[in-house]
Motif scaffolding. Sequence first.
Motif, short mmCIF file in Angstrom:
data_model
loop_
_atom_site.label_atom_id
_atom_site.label_comp_id
_atom_site.label_asym_id
_atom_site.label_seq_id
_atom_site.Cartn_x
_atom_site.Cartn_y
_atom_site.Cartn_z
N GLN A 60 0.84 -1.20 0.00
CA GLN A 60 0.00 0.00 0.00
C GLN A 60 0.87 1.25 0.00
OE1 GLN A 60 -3.32 0.24 -0.29
NE2 GLN A 60 -3.22 2.46 -0.23
N ALA A 61 1.93 1.24 0.79
CA ALA A 61 2.83 2.40 0.85
C ALA A 61 3.49 2.64 -0.51
CB ALA A 61 3.88 2.19 1.94
N ALA A 62 3.89 1.57 -1.19
CA ALA A 62 4.50 1.71 -2.51
C ALA A 62 3.50 2.28 -3.51
CB ALA A 62 5.05 0.37 -2.99
N GLN A 63 2.26 1.80 -3.46
CA GLN A 63 1.22 2.32 -4.36
C GLN A 63 0.97 3.81 -4.11
OE1 GLN A 63 -0.26 0.88 -6.97
NE2 GLN A 63 0.99 -0.93 -6.63
N GLU A 64 0.93 4.18 -2.85
CA GLU A 64 0.72 5.59 -2.51
C GLU A 64 1.90 6.46 -2.97
OE1 GLU A 64 -0.05 5.57 1.69
OE2 GLU A 64 -2.00 4.60 1.42
N ALA A 65 3.11 5.94 -2.86
CA ALA A 65 4.29 6.68 -3.32
C ALA A 65 4.23 6.88 -4.83
CB ALA A 65 5.56 5.95 -2.93
N LEU A 66 3.83 5.84 -5.56
CA LEU A 66 3.71 5.98 -7.02
C LEU A 66 2.59 6.95 -7.39
CD1 LEU A 66 4.26 2.30 -8.18
CD2 LEU A 66 5.79 4.27 -8.49
N ALA A 67 1.50 6.93 -6.65
CA ALA A 67 0.41 7.88 -6.90
C ALA A 67 0.90 9.31 -6.67
CB ALA A 67 -0.79 7.57 -6.01
N GLY A 68 1.78 9.49 -5.68
CA GLY A 68 2.35 10.82 -5.42
C GLY A 68 3.19 11.31 -6.58
N VAL A 69 3.97 10.42 -7.18
CA VAL A 69 4.77 10.79 -8.35
C VAL A 69 3.85 11.15 -9.51
CG1 VAL A 69 6.39 9.93 -10.11
CG2 VAL A 69 6.78 9.43 -7.69
N ARG A 70 2.83 10.35 -9.71
CA ARG A 70 1.87 10.61 -10.79
C ARG A 70 1.22 11.98 -10.58
NH1 ARG A 70 -1.20 6.39 -10.06
NH2 ARG A 70 0.14 5.05 -11.28
N GLN A 71 0.82 12.27 -9.35
CA GLN A 71 0.19 13.56 -9.03
C GLN A 71 1.16 14.71 -9.31
OE1 GLN A 71 -2.92 14.34 -8.06
NE2 GLN A 71 -2.41 16.50 -7.93
N LYS A 72 2.39 14.53 -8.89
CA LYS A 72 3.40 15.60 -9.06
C LYS A 72 3.70 15.86 -10.54
CE LYS A 72 8.10 16.84 -7.74
NZ LYS A 72 9.28 16.47 -6.96
N LEU A 73 3.84 14.78 -11.32
CA LEU A 73 4.23 14.94 -12.72
C LEU A 73 3.07 15.25 -13.65
CD1 LEU A 73 6.83 12.07 -13.06
CD2 LEU A 73 7.27 14.50 -12.72
N LEU A 74 1.92 14.65 -13.36
CA LEU A 74 0.80 14.79 -14.29
C LEU A 74 -0.36 15.60 -13.75
CD1 LEU A 74 0.70 11.09 -15.56
CD2 LEU A 74 1.88 13.04 -16.59
N GLY A 75 -0.34 15.86 -12.46
CA GLY A 75 -1.45 16.61 -11.88
C GLY A 75 -2.68 15.76 -11.66
N THR A 76 -2.54 14.44 -11.63
CA THR A 76 -3.68 13.55 -11.39
C THR A 76 -3.22 12.38 -10.54
OG1 THR A 76 -5.37 12.18 -12.41
CG2 THR A 76 -3.27 12.25 -13.54
N SER A 77 -4.13 11.80 -9.79
CA SER A 77 -3.77 10.65 -8.96
C SER A 77 -4.33 9.35 -9.52
CB SER A 77 -4.28 10.85 -7.52
OG SER A 77 -5.67 11.00 -7.52
N SER A 78 -5.13 9.43 -10.57
CA SER A 78 -5.66 8.19 -11.17
C SER A 78 -4.67 7.67 -12.21
CB SER A 78 -7.02 8.45 -11.82
OG SER A 78 -6.85 9.29 -12.94
N SER A 79 -4.83 6.43 -12.60
CA SER A 79 -3.88 5.84 -13.54
C SER A 79 -3.94 6.51 -14.91
CB SER A 79 -4.11 4.33 -13.66
OG SER A 79 -5.42 4.08 -14.12
N ASP A 80 -5.09 7.00 -15.32
CA ASP A 80 -5.19 7.72 -16.59
C ASP A 80 -5.63 9.16 -16.29
OD1 ASP A 80 -7.21 7.52 -19.60
OD2 ASP A 80 -5.35 8.58 -19.21
N GLY A 81 -6.76 9.31 -15.69
CA GLY A 81 -7.24 10.62 -15.25
C GLY A 81 -7.29 11.67 -16.35
#
Length: 167
Positions: free
Chosen positions: A45-66
């Motif tokens: 779960q922690a790894a998934q949340e860390a990856l979601a944080g990178v996605r949010q930072k780089l793409l401005g979204t927390s979903s896989s496509d968003g």
Amino acid sequence: VSRGGPSFVDRGSAWWATRIVANLADLWYSRAAVDISAAQQSREQAAQEALAGVRQKLLGTSSSDGGASQVRVDPSVVERELGKVMEAVGAEHLRAWHDLADTLLVKYGDGYVLDDQGEFAMPGYPQWWLEAVGYTRGPVHTSRAALYDLPFFYTGPPYNSSSAYSN
């Protein structure tokens, strides 16, 4: 995190952290599996949340496509950000797995079980084992041949103490 080998303990090695937990699990599997599974789920779960944080930072979204599939990000930026996050996740995983090994040793060491109130209990042998060895009937004189019918009896060659120390 990438160090380690079988000839010496290196607490900076994920290999050793995993090896220690696995060896402790072998000793108390029926009880420790619950703790190990919970720790594994927590780390995933922690790894998934860390990856979601990178996605949010780089793409401005927390979903896989968003809806961000049209966003272009410099691959070197993605590589750098993922590298930083995965290094942090790996270091935290290493620490957590060593902590888990310590927890298993304290909680299940010496045949006791430490409960949530900090009390030790001696769970004893499982009921199926007590029945299989006739524990409830008290001391019983059993022929050697009857012992071989028990499901856990060692059937290898007999131990010869006089040859154990011979050259």
